[in-house]
Design a protein around this motif. Sequence first.
Motif, PDB file in Angstrom:
ATOM      1  N   LYS A 103       0.842  -1.213   0.000  1.00  0.00           N
ATOM      2  CA  LYS A 103       0.000   0.000   0.000  1.00  0.00           C
ATOM      3  C   LYS A 103       0.872   1.257   0.000  1.00  0.00           C
ATOM      4  O   LYS A 103       0.557   2.236  -0.680  1.00  0.00           O
ATOM      5  CB  LYS A 103      -0.966  -0.035   1.198  1.00  0.00           C
ATOM      6  N   ASP A 104       2.001   1.204   0.730  1.00  0.00           N
ATOM      7  CA  ASP A 104       2.940   2.344   0.694  1.00  0.00           C
ATOM      8  C   ASP A 104       3.478   2.546  -0.716  1.00  0.00           C
ATOM      9  O   ASP A 104       3.631   3.678  -1.183  1.00  0.00           O
ATOM     10  CB  ASP A 104       4.134   2.102   1.640  1.00  0.00           C
ATOM     11  N   LEU A 105       3.750   1.430  -1.399  1.00  0.00           N
ATOM     12  CA  LEU A 105       4.283   1.528  -2.766  1.00  0.00           C
ATOM     13  C   LEU A 105       3.252   2.126  -3.729  1.00  0.00           C
ATOM     14  O   LEU A 105       3.616   2.824  -4.682  1.00  0.00           O
ATOM     15  CB  LEU A 105       4.753   0.152  -3.255  1.00  0.00           C
ATOM     16  N   LEU A 106       1.982   1.862  -3.454  1.00  0.00           N
ATOM     17  CA  LEU A 106       0.931   2.476  -4.290  1.00  0.00           C
ATOM     18  C   LEU A 106       0.995   4.004  -4.151  1.00  0.00           C
ATOM     19  O   LEU A 106       0.895   4.737  -5.129  1.00  0.00           O
ATOM     20  CB  LEU A 106      -0.445   1.949  -3.877  1.00  0.00           C
ATOM     21  N   LEU A 166      -4.167  -1.616  -7.229  1.00  0.00           N
ATOM     22  CA  LEU A 166      -3.310  -2.590  -6.547  1.00  0.00           C
ATOM     23  C   LEU A 166      -4.142  -3.857  -6.374  1.00  0.00           C
ATOM     24  O   LEU A 166      -5.222  -3.809  -5.779  1.00  0.00           O
ATOM     25  CB  LEU A 166      -2.887  -2.021  -5.185  1.00  0.00           C
ATOM     26  N   GLU A 167      -3.640  -4.964  -6.933  1.00  0.00           N
ATOM     27  CA  GLU A 167      -4.448  -6.188  -6.858  1.00  0.00           C
ATOM     28  C   GLU A 167      -3.544  -7.417  -6.912  1.00  0.00           C
ATOM     29  O   GLU A 167      -2.417  -7.346  -7.420  1.00  0.00           O
ATOM     30  CB  GLU A 167      -5.446  -6.198  -8.027  1.00  0.00           C
ATOM     31  N   VAL A 179       1.371  -9.508  -6.094  1.00  0.00           N
ATOM     32  CA  VAL A 179       0.463  -8.402  -6.421  1.00  0.00           C
ATOM     33  C   VAL A 179       1.077  -7.584  -7.552  1.00  0.00           C
ATOM     34  O   VAL A 179       2.266  -7.722  -7.859  1.00  0.00           O
ATOM     35  CB  VAL A 179       0.201  -7.469  -5.198  1.00  0.00           C
ATOM     36  N   ALA A 180       0.246  -6.740  -8.160  1.00  0.00           N
ATOM     37  CA  ALA A 180       0.749  -5.825  -9.192  1.00  0.00           C
ATOM     38  C   ALA A 180       0.030  -4.492  -9.057  1.00  0.00           C
ATOM     39  O   ALA A 180      -1.114  -4.429  -8.597  1.00  0.00           O
ATOM     40  CB  ALA A 180       0.507  -6.411 -10.581  1.00  0.00           C
ATOM     41  N   ILE A 181       0.746  -3.443  -9.442  1.00  0.00           N
ATOM     42  CA  ILE A 181       0.125  -2.114  -9.513  1.00  0.00           C
ATOM     43  C   ILE A 181      -0.036  -1.776 -10.991  1.00  0.00           C
ATOM     44  O   ILE A 181       0.952  -1.749 -11.731  1.00  0.00           O
ATOM     45  CB  ILE A 181       0.985  -1.040  -8.813  1.00  0.00           C
ATOM     46  N   HIS A 182      -1.277  -1.572 -11.414  1.00  0.00           N
ATOM     47  CA  HIS A 182      -1.545  -1.139 -12.792  1.00  0.00           C
ATOM     48  C   HIS A 182      -1.852   0.360 -12.787  1.00  0.00           C
ATOM     49  O   HIS A 182      -2.512   0.858 -11.869  1.00  0.00           O
ATOM     50  CB  HIS A 182      -2.749  -1.891 -13.371  1.00  0.00           C
TER      51      HIS A 182
END
Length: 327
Positions: free
Chosen positions: A95-98, A245-246, A319-322
């Motif tokens: 979540k911090d990386l998001l 984030l998913e 997980v990946a952030i799109h």
Amino acid sequence: MAAPSICSQWSRYGSGWLRAMRGCWVPRLRSSWPAGSLGARLLSQEKRATETHFGFETVAEDEKGGKVYHVFESVAKRYDVMNDMMSLGIHRVWKDLLLREMRPLPGTQLLDVAGGTGDIAFRFLNYVQAQHQGKQKRQLRAQQNLSWEEIANKYRNEEDSLGGSRVVICDINKEMLKVGKQKATAQGHKAGLAWVLGDAEELPFDDDKFDVYTIAFGIRNVTHIDRALQEAHRVLKPGGRFLCLEFSQVNNPLLSRIYDLYSFQVIPVLGEVIAGDWKSYQYLVESIRRFPSQEEFKEMIEDAGFQKVTYESLTSGIVAIHSGFKL
Ligand SMILES: COc1cc(O)cc(C/C=C(\C)CC/C=C(\C)CC/C=C(\C)CC/C=C(\C)CC/C=C(\C)CC/C=C(\C)CC/C=C(\C)CC/C=C(\C)CC/C=C(\C)CCC=C(C)C)c1O
Ligand SMILES: C[S@@+](CC[C@H](N)C(=O)[O-])C[C@H]1O[C@@H](n2cnc3c(N)ncnc32)[C@H](O)[C@@H]1O
């Protein structure tokens, strides 16, 4: 902002005329259709069109929303503790990386969909507050010969410690929002946030309203992902950014086996022991396996009209952030 009722949200699930037909003439004709006939083929097409998955279960489209609602209603009170236990705190890093990826500018209007207990929203508020205070300090330091009264007044007159940034947390589940509001009070977040009960597939907001749209661990639970993506596109301002984030696809075969073992053998057990809820955590791991891969999801985001779509896999693709832009 009007908060739509849960019941009115649910009445929408499923496609209207197909559902109506299933209830009237379709069952009556069923017995007269020989296998392989046009009628039988139409019936099976119609069934496929109105069915979806809930984890590994196949369910009618209009049932899924209710089942997902029940899952989060059931886990709401233990949700945060479960996440820390199951991920050993790693979800906090994701979540911090998001937020690091978002790098919100002063004045950013954020919509956090499926925002649940507020984890993304609180990170956003902390980030913009720290940015704004840093800027204010730098400005004061740059001004020579200020009296202490002038400095004190500057701090006192600073009504908006967020520099105009705001976040709206939108979620379909009132129990999750309730826990989120309690957390906000406990963490001292008063200004700059609003809680809205609403469906990702039919957002209760005007067009072109937000600078950034986030959805963290939410889109996997939505019945029609394509509709949620179209809604994200609609409510973003031109130039606005979509960030998701998913859970995604693990890209290391060895780790993938350990991950499967942990997911299917440990997570539901933890769910039962900590939250007294095996089924919800079995749904969690099954829904993760059902979710499209990084590349497939990227294409879906592009299909909704987003440009410059990219993704970053984290923790070997767990997980990946799109990211995508409305241009
Ligand atoms: C109902 O719906 C939901 C409910 C929720 O509470 C949350 C969500 C949405 C999810 C989030 C907000 C994120 C936070 C939640 C999770 C991360 C839970 C889901 C977890 C997984 C699918 C598994 C992957 C988890 C991680 C990589 C986090 C780190 C965990 C570990 C390192 C586990 C270590 C545990 C032990 C050592 C305990 C002993 C385990 C065993 C005896 C079983 C065998 C296990 C192993 C051999 C080690 C397991 C190691 C791994 C899993 C690491 C794998 C690493 C890679 C593949 C790089 C929601 O929708
Ligand atoms: C796993 S939680 C994620 C919460 C939060 N974003 C986080 O990262 O911790 C999933 C959330 O999605 C919400 N949700 C599921 N379907 C939804 C929908 N159609 N519209 C809005 N929210 C939805 C659930 O109520 C739940 O709060």
